[in-house]
Motif scaffolding. Structure first.
Motif, PDB file in Angstrom:
ATOM      1  N   GLY A 259       0.914  -1.258  -0.008  1.00  0.00           N
ATOM      2  CA  GLY A 259      -0.050   0.083  -0.216  1.00  0.00           C
ATOM      3  C   GLY A 259       0.675   1.345  -0.007  1.00  0.00           C
ATOM      4  N   GLU A 260       2.055   1.107   0.301  1.00  0.00           N
ATOM      5  CA  GLU A 260       3.068   2.329   0.512  1.00  0.00           C
ATOM      6  C   GLU A 260       2.819   3.272  -0.865  1.00  0.00           C
ATOM      7  OE1 GLU A 260       7.050   1.573   0.954  1.00  0.00           O
ATOM      8  OE2 GLU A 260       7.237   3.103   2.802  1.00  0.00           O
ATOM      9  N   PRO A 261       3.237   2.502  -2.139  1.00  0.00           N
ATOM     10  CA  PRO A 261       3.188   3.580  -3.073  1.00  0.00           C
ATOM     11  C   PRO A 261       1.727   4.034  -3.305  1.00  0.00           C
ATOM     12  CG  PRO A 261       3.640   1.161  -3.551  1.00  0.00           C
ATOM     13  CD  PRO A 261       3.521   1.145  -2.279  1.00  0.00           C
ATOM     14  N   LEU A 262       0.763   3.584  -3.058  1.00  0.00           N
ATOM     15  CA  LEU A 262      -0.543   4.204  -3.469  1.00  0.00           C
ATOM     16  C   LEU A 262      -0.620   5.343  -2.449  1.00  0.00           C
ATOM     17  CD1 LEU A 262      -2.525   0.938  -2.876  1.00  0.00           C
ATOM     18  CD2 LEU A 262      -2.247   2.103  -5.079  1.00  0.00           C
ATOM     19  N   GLU A 263       0.027   5.563  -1.208  1.00  0.00           N
ATOM     20  CA  GLU A 263      -0.095   6.527  -0.397  1.00  0.00           C
ATOM     21  C   GLU A 263       1.087   7.608  -1.019  1.00  0.00           C
ATOM     22  OE1 GLU A 263      -0.082   6.412   3.608  1.00  0.00           O
ATOM     23  OE2 GLU A 263      -1.789   5.051   3.652  1.00  0.00           O
ATOM     24  N   VAL A 264       2.326   7.322  -1.388  1.00  0.00           N
ATOM     25  CA  VAL A 264       3.289   8.119  -1.868  1.00  0.00           C
ATOM     26  C   VAL A 264       2.501   8.724  -3.078  1.00  0.00           C
ATOM     27  CG1 VAL A 264       5.682   8.061  -2.891  1.00  0.00           C
ATOM     28  CG2 VAL A 264       5.093   6.820  -1.059  1.00  0.00           C
ATOM     29  N   HIS A 265       1.993   8.086  -4.131  1.00  0.00           N
ATOM     30  CA  HIS A 265       1.651   8.734  -5.049  1.00  0.00           C
ATOM     31  C   HIS A 265      -0.014   9.374  -5.196  1.00  0.00           C
ATOM     32  CE1 HIS A 265       5.000   7.831  -7.672  1.00  0.00           C
ATOM     33  NE2 HIS A 265       5.168   6.739  -7.086  1.00  0.00           N
ATOM     34  N   ASN A 266      -0.541   9.513  -3.763  1.00  0.00           N
ATOM     35  CA  ASN A 266      -1.670  10.051  -3.457  1.00  0.00           C
ATOM     36  C   ASN A 266      -2.891   9.302  -4.256  1.00  0.00           C
ATOM     37  OD1 ASN A 266      -1.285  11.957  -1.484  1.00  0.00           O
ATOM     38  ND2 ASN A 266      -0.585  13.209  -3.092  1.00  0.00           N
ATOM     39  N   ILE A 267      -2.697   7.838  -4.497  1.00  0.00           N
ATOM     40  CA  ILE A 267      -3.864   7.215  -5.243  1.00  0.00           C
ATOM     41  C   ILE A 267      -5.087   6.928  -4.321  1.00  0.00           C
ATOM     42  CG2 ILE A 267      -4.269   5.151  -6.716  1.00  0.00           C
ATOM     43  CD1 ILE A 267      -1.356   5.358  -7.270  1.00  0.00           C
ATOM     44  N   CYS A 268      -4.812   6.329  -3.137  1.00  0.00           N
ATOM     45  CA  CYS A 268      -6.003   6.144  -2.365  1.00  0.00           C
ATOM     46  C   CYS A 268      -5.403   5.867  -0.935  1.00  0.00           C
ATOM     47  CB  CYS A 268      -6.731   5.116  -2.981  1.00  0.00           C
ATOM     48  SG  CYS A 268      -5.796   3.479  -2.886  1.00  0.00           S
ATOM     49  N   ARG A 269      -6.328   6.036   0.212  1.00  0.00           N
ATOM     50  CA  ARG A 269      -5.954   5.728   1.505  1.00  0.00           C
ATOM     51  C   ARG A 269      -7.064   4.940   2.211  1.00  0.00           C
ATOM     52  NH1 ARG A 269      -1.970   9.146   2.933  1.00  0.00           N
ATOM     53  NH2 ARG A 269      -1.556  10.782   1.385  1.00  0.00           N
ATOM     54  N   GLY A 270      -6.928   4.614   3.426  1.00  0.00           N
ATOM     55  CA  GLY A 270      -7.857   4.169   4.243  1.00  0.00           C
ATOM     56  C   GLY A 270      -8.320   2.644   3.523  1.00  0.00           C
ATOM     57  N   LYS A 271      -9.705   2.580   3.560  1.00  0.00           N
ATOM     58  CA  LYS A 271     -10.647   1.498   3.254  1.00  0.00           C
ATOM     59  C   LYS A 271     -10.211   1.221   1.964  1.00  0.00           C
ATOM     60  CE  LYS A 271     -15.298  -0.237   3.155  1.00  0.00           C
ATOM     61  NZ  LYS A 271     -15.636   0.027   2.035  1.00  0.00           N
ATOM     62  N   GLU A 272     -10.262   2.347   1.040  1.00  0.00           N
ATOM     63  CA  GLU A 272     -10.023   2.063  -0.447  1.00  0.00           C
ATOM     64  C   GLU A 272      -8.665   1.351  -0.463  1.00  0.00           C
ATOM     65  OE1 GLU A 272     -10.041   4.880  -4.147  1.00  0.00           O
ATOM     66  OE2 GLU A 272     -10.640   5.788  -2.466  1.00  0.00           O
ATOM     67  N   ARG A 273      -7.566   1.805  -0.001  1.00  0.00           N
ATOM     68  CA  ARG A 273      -6.242   1.385  -0.033  1.00  0.00           C
ATOM     69  C   ARG A 273      -6.103  -0.068   0.404  1.00  0.00           C
ATOM     70  NH1 ARG A 273      -0.662   2.341   3.082  1.00  0.00           N
ATOM     71  NH2 ARG A 273      -1.607   0.559   4.613  1.00  0.00           N
ATOM     72  N   ARG A 274      -7.011  -0.442   1.281  1.00  0.00           N
ATOM     73  CA  ARG A 274      -6.904  -1.962   1.773  1.00  0.00           C
ATOM     74  C   ARG A 274      -7.491  -2.663   1.019  1.00  0.00           C
ATOM     75  NH1 ARG A 274      -6.672  -4.375   6.963  1.00  0.00           N
ATOM     76  NH2 ARG A 274      -7.970  -6.519   6.844  1.00  0.00           N
ATOM     77  N   GLU A 275      -8.583  -2.258   0.201  1.00  0.00           N
ATOM     78  CA  GLU A 275      -9.426  -3.081  -0.658  1.00  0.00           C
ATOM     79  C   GLU A 275      -8.661  -3.306  -2.050  1.00  0.00           C
ATOM     80  OE1 GLU A 275     -13.935  -1.690   0.415  1.00  0.00           O
ATOM     81  OE2 GLU A 275     -13.085  -1.114  -1.491  1.00  0.00           O
TER      82      GLU A 275
END
Ligand code: SF4
Length: 330
Positions: A124-140
């Motif tokens: 999930g780290e790259p998803l946050e670094v690139h501001n793609i998604c967070r929280g529940k969405e990131r988990r999914e």
């Protein structure tokens, strides 16, 4: 072939690392010429294999393309939705945005995953670094990625040590896929794995390539590994590409004496052919990239060396039929 078919074009790429002397006042006394002026392109959706012995500059090439090392000279053009961007000239936010499109899968799945992070956080780290998604969405999204690479999505809270080598490499693949890249440098992704699971990772990479239209630069140290996965293969020796052609042509009609020697070491599954085959043993060691030989880089070990080879560097020539070779014999 139109320009839009080409995703990545490398021109005159050089990556030198300075050799310095002195403790307080460091003087540059030379360079390690890890990559020394290479040219090639990769078409959209294809796999280019890059092969050579360890220390020949193939991993440095992968890193210099992704701008993890800033090249000493040359250009790396990336086709960004029709616009050709020279990655060597951009920085800051622009480079960060381009990095989303280019990812890397590392050689050692043991060393490349942070042992203190859960699989969910690693992927999930790259998803946050690139501001793609967070929280529940990131988990999914992480669970979806785990499934895509053939792992149980409920493993999301586990740590890397709870997985086998093959599973860890799947985690590395999921991390690379997280940001939806179009280009992936696979840096010897199977060489640290057991032979029994190497084929599984190769098959996974092929399936993902088809599913997501990925383009790969696949780095390996032996020609038998890239044979299966590559459309074209480039052979590297001491910082230079010595031969580049289609997979079929390379295995049926290798021209460069170095490629011929590498191929002679690849086992053939037919015992009759294997028995008749002559193994080419190269004499001597690979010279130091800090002090490469004059003329052809390969002249100190080449079984067909001529006088000209010790004086003049052979050009990397297009000899037709998508076959390029750097040797005075051609
Ligand atoms: Fe051998 Fe000469 Fe060809 Fe180099 S240029 S590979 S030394 S024959």
């Amino acid at each position: 072939m139109s320009d839009s078919d080409i995703l990545l074009r490398v021109e005159g790429l050089k990556m030198y690392f300075p050799i310095t002397r002195g403790i307080i006042f460091q003087r540059r006394i030379g360079d390690i010429k890890a990559v020394d002026g290479i040219n090639f392109f990769i078409r959209r959706g294809e796999t280019l294999g890059l092969v050579g012995e360890s220390g020949c500059g193939k991993s440095t090439t992968g890193r210099a393309i992704l701008q993890l090392y800033r090249p000493t000279a040359g250009h790396v053009y990336f086709n960004d939705d029709g616009e050709e961007v020279d990655l060597t000239t951009i920085k800051g936010e622009r480079l960060r945005r381009m990095r989303r499109k280019m990812q890397m899968i590392f050689q050692d799945p043991y060393a490349s995953l942070n042992p203190r992070m859960t699989v969910g956080n690693i992927i999930g780290e790259p998803l946050e670094v690139h501001n793609i998604c967070r929280g529940k969405e990131r988990r999914e999204r992480v669970q979806e990625l785990l499934q895509v690479v053939g792992l149980n999505p409920y493993f999301i809270n586990r740590y890397p040590h709870e997985f086998s080598g093959g599973q860890r490499q799947r985690i590395g693949v999921a991390r690379a896929l997280a940001v939806n890249p179009s280009f992936i440098v696979c840096d010897e992704p199977i060489s640290a794995l057991d032979v029994s699971i190497q084929a599984q990772i190769i098959n996974l990479l092929e399936e993902l390539q088809e599913q997501f239209g990925l383009t790969y630069l696949f780095i390996a140290h032996d020609l038998s590994v890239v044979r299966h996965i590559s459309n074209r293969v480039a052979v590297m020796y001491l910082g230079k590409i010595v031969e580049l052609t289609t997979r079929e042509e390379l295995y049926e009609n290798p021209l460069h004496p170095y490629t011929q020697a590498l191929l002679s070491a690849v086992p053939i599954p037919d015992p009759e052919v294997e028995e008749k085959r002559k193994r080419i043993i190269l004499e001597g060691d690979v010279p130091s990239p800090a002090n490469p030989p004059k003329g052809c880089n390969f002249n100190t070990r080449c079984p067909r060396v001529m006088d000209i080879c010790k004086e003049i560097e052979p050009e990397f020539k297009d000899i037709g039929g998508e076959h390029f070779v750097a040797c005075h014999l051609f």
